[in-house]
Design a protein around this motif. Structure first.
Motif, PDB file in Angstrom:
ATOM      1  N   LEU A 183      12.860 -14.740 -74.380  1.00 28.97           N
ATOM      2  CA  LEU A 183      12.131 -15.104 -75.701  1.00 28.97           C
ATOM      3  C   LEU A 183      12.919 -15.500 -76.318  1.00 28.97           C
ATOM      4  O   LEU A 183      12.017 -16.347 -77.520  1.00 28.97           O
ATOM      5  N   ILE A 184      13.572 -14.275 -76.786  1.00 29.14           N
ATOM      6  CA  ILE A 184      14.604 -15.505 -77.928  1.00 29.14           C
ATOM      7  C   ILE A 184      15.396 -16.292 -77.823  1.00 29.14           C
ATOM      8  O   ILE A 184      15.361 -17.397 -78.713  1.00 29.14           O
ATOM      9  N   ALA A 185      15.629 -16.635 -76.343  1.00 29.64           N
ATOM     10  CA  ALA A 185      16.314 -17.788 -76.301  1.00 29.64           C
ATOM     11  C   ALA A 185      15.130 -18.845 -76.632  1.00 29.64           C
ATOM     12  O   ALA A 185      15.823 -19.976 -77.162  1.00 29.64           O
ATOM     13  N   ALA A 186      14.379 -18.210 -76.355  1.00 31.50           N
ATOM     14  CA  ALA A 186      13.191 -19.926 -75.840  1.00 31.50           C
ATOM     15  C   ALA A 186      12.383 -19.770 -77.787  1.00 31.50           C
ATOM     16  O   ALA A 186      12.674 -20.706 -77.539  1.00 31.50           O
ATOM     17  N   ARG A 187      13.283 -18.902 -78.234  1.00 32.18           N
ATOM     18  CA  ARG A 187      12.785 -18.761 -79.554  1.00 32.18           C
ATOM     19  C   ARG A 187      13.472 -19.529 -80.509  1.00 32.18           C
ATOM     20  O   ARG A 187      13.492 -20.735 -81.207  1.00 32.18           O
ATOM     21  N   ARG A 188      15.497 -19.691 -80.162  1.00 29.26           N
ATOM     22  CA  ARG A 188      15.830 -20.065 -80.827  1.00 29.26           C
ATOM     23  C   ARG A 188      16.511 -22.059 -79.900  1.00 29.26           C
ATOM     24  O   ARG A 188      16.611 -22.195 -80.933  1.00 29.26           O
ATOM     25  N   SER A 189      15.937 -22.223 -79.006  1.00 29.21           N
ATOM     26  CA  SER A 189      16.428 -23.593 -78.546  1.00 29.21           C
ATOM     27  C   SER A 189      14.808 -24.216 -78.377  1.00 29.21           C
ATOM     28  O   SER A 189      15.367 -25.558 -78.068  1.00 29.21           O
ATOM     29  N   HIS A 190      13.738 -23.496 -79.140  1.00 29.51           N
ATOM     30  CA  HIS A 190      12.290 -24.623 -78.657  1.00 29.51           C
ATOM     31  C   HIS A 190      12.063 -24.881 -77.081  1.00 29.51           C
ATOM     32  O   HIS A 190      11.309 -26.170 -76.952  1.00 29.51           O
TER      33      HIS A 190
ATOM     34  N   GLN B 146       7.928  -6.920 -77.838  1.00 28.10           N
ATOM     35  CA  GLN B 146       8.084  -7.284 -79.524  1.00 28.10           C
ATOM     36  C   GLN B 146       9.436  -6.857 -80.443  1.00 28.10           C
ATOM     37  O   GLN B 146       9.385  -7.549 -81.139  1.00 28.10           O
ATOM     38  N   GLN B 147       9.193  -5.186 -80.405  1.00 29.45           N
ATOM     39  CA  GLN B 147      11.020  -4.643 -81.227  1.00 29.45           C
ATOM     40  C   GLN B 147      11.501  -5.369 -81.272  1.00 29.45           C
ATOM     41  O   GLN B 147      12.037  -5.808 -81.921  1.00 29.45           O
ATOM     42  N   LEU B 148      12.254  -5.725 -80.022  1.00 25.85           N
ATOM     43  CA  LEU B 148      13.669  -6.375 -79.377  1.00 25.85           C
ATOM     44  C   LEU B 148      13.295  -8.031 -80.153  1.00 25.85           C
ATOM     45  O   LEU B 148      14.740  -8.219 -80.763  1.00 25.85           O
ATOM     46  N   VAL B 149      12.506  -8.495 -79.831  1.00 24.76           N
ATOM     47  CA  VAL B 149      12.269 -10.200 -80.645  1.00 24.76           C
ATOM     48  C   VAL B 149      12.074 -10.271 -82.229  1.00 24.76           C
ATOM     49  O   VAL B 149      13.305 -10.620 -82.708  1.00 24.76           O
TER      50      VAL B 149
END
Length: 278
Positions: A15-22, A46-49
């Motif tokens: 999910l972090i990668a998806a946020r950063r890469s769109h 959620q906390q990690l993101v």
């Protein structure tokens, strides 16, 4: 030999990668990992993101029925905007719209065990009109499992807040509302708060959130459930919400220009989705 990441870490990393890469992650993988971690694991994701992409600047909460527990999902930095600001196709893969009553925390809440906690807490908040933007970091996110959605901050894409402009007359249980897209009515009339009285939803959230993602802090806004269903709009849509007793809140979904800017004319079309619930 390095071991494989556990499901919480794996889902958070995706999910972090998806946020950063769109670029959204594969929904089937999100569903698979979500079913392995349960609700506590979804909150751990959620906390990690939030640690990687935050901080939390607002909160999404709600429940389908008054007897149900509320959920908590942080709105992360960059997603909170004042009325009149727009979101672009560079930021969002889809744009769902939920008109809601929000509460802005003006000062720290009293201790939860205070005898008059609800009365004291009411003096700490200001009700405001808000529009939640719904978008996910998974392909086909509306069909994701509940736990995958919860891990993805309950598919929150942003939050737009207005300034109260009408004195008195606010019904916290079934307010009169109007939502228009490009000047055309989409929802109008009295609409119920899904989880009962909006302030009771806020109170339930205040009691459950604890220190999750930094906890509830002064200046933050908490949503309380959609008064308009969940219609999706194409780029080129001006969005205007109104809640009796609170006033207007406005935003827009616009095409991003090739240089990264936004199309002021809000031109362009993209297929829209139907009314759903996040």
């Amino acid at each position: 030999m390095t071991g494989q990441p556990n499901p919480v870490e794996a889902l958070a990393a995706a999910l972090i990668a998806a946020r950063r890469s769109h670029h959204p992650m594969v929904r089937d993988e999100a569903d698979r990992l979500g079913e392995m971690i349960g609700p506590d694991g979804a909150y751990a994701v959620q906390q990690l993101v939030c640690d990687a992409c935050g901080p939390a600047v607002a909160w999404k909460t709600g429940r389908k029925r008054p007897e149900d527990p509320v959920i908590a999902a942080p709105v992360l930095e960059g997603g909170l905007r004042a009325s009149g600001a727009a979101f672009s196709t560079r930021e969002l893969g889809a744009c769902g719209v939920e008109l809601e009553i929000g509460f802005r925390l003006e000062r720290p809440l009293p201790p939860l065990d205070s005898p008059d906690f609800p009365t004291l807490a009411r003096a700490c908040v200001t009700p405001i009109p808000v529009i939640e933007i719904v978008d996910g970091r998974m392909d086909g996110f509306m069909e994701a499992t509940p736990l995958a959605k919860l891990a993805d901050n309950q598919i929150n894409g942003g939050l737009v807040y207005g300034t109260p402009s009408e004195a008195g007359g606010l019904d916290l249980g079934q307010p009169e509302v109007r939502l228009t897209f490009n000047g055309q009515d989409v929802v109008s009339g009295r609409q119920p708060v899904p989880g009962g009285d909006a302030f009771s939803v806020f109170m339930a959230f205040a009691r459950m959130v604890g220190t999750h993602c930094g906890g509830l802090r002064p200046g933050q806004i908490v949503t309380t459930g959609s008064l308009s269903g969940l219609p999706f709009v194409p780029p080129g849509t001006r969005i205007d919400g109104w809640i009796a007793g609170l006033g207007h809140v406005r935003t827009a979904f616009v095409e991003a220009n090739a240089d990264g800017g936004q199309d002021a004319a809000m031109s362009g079309q993209r297929s829209s989705h139907g009314h759903r619930s996040s």
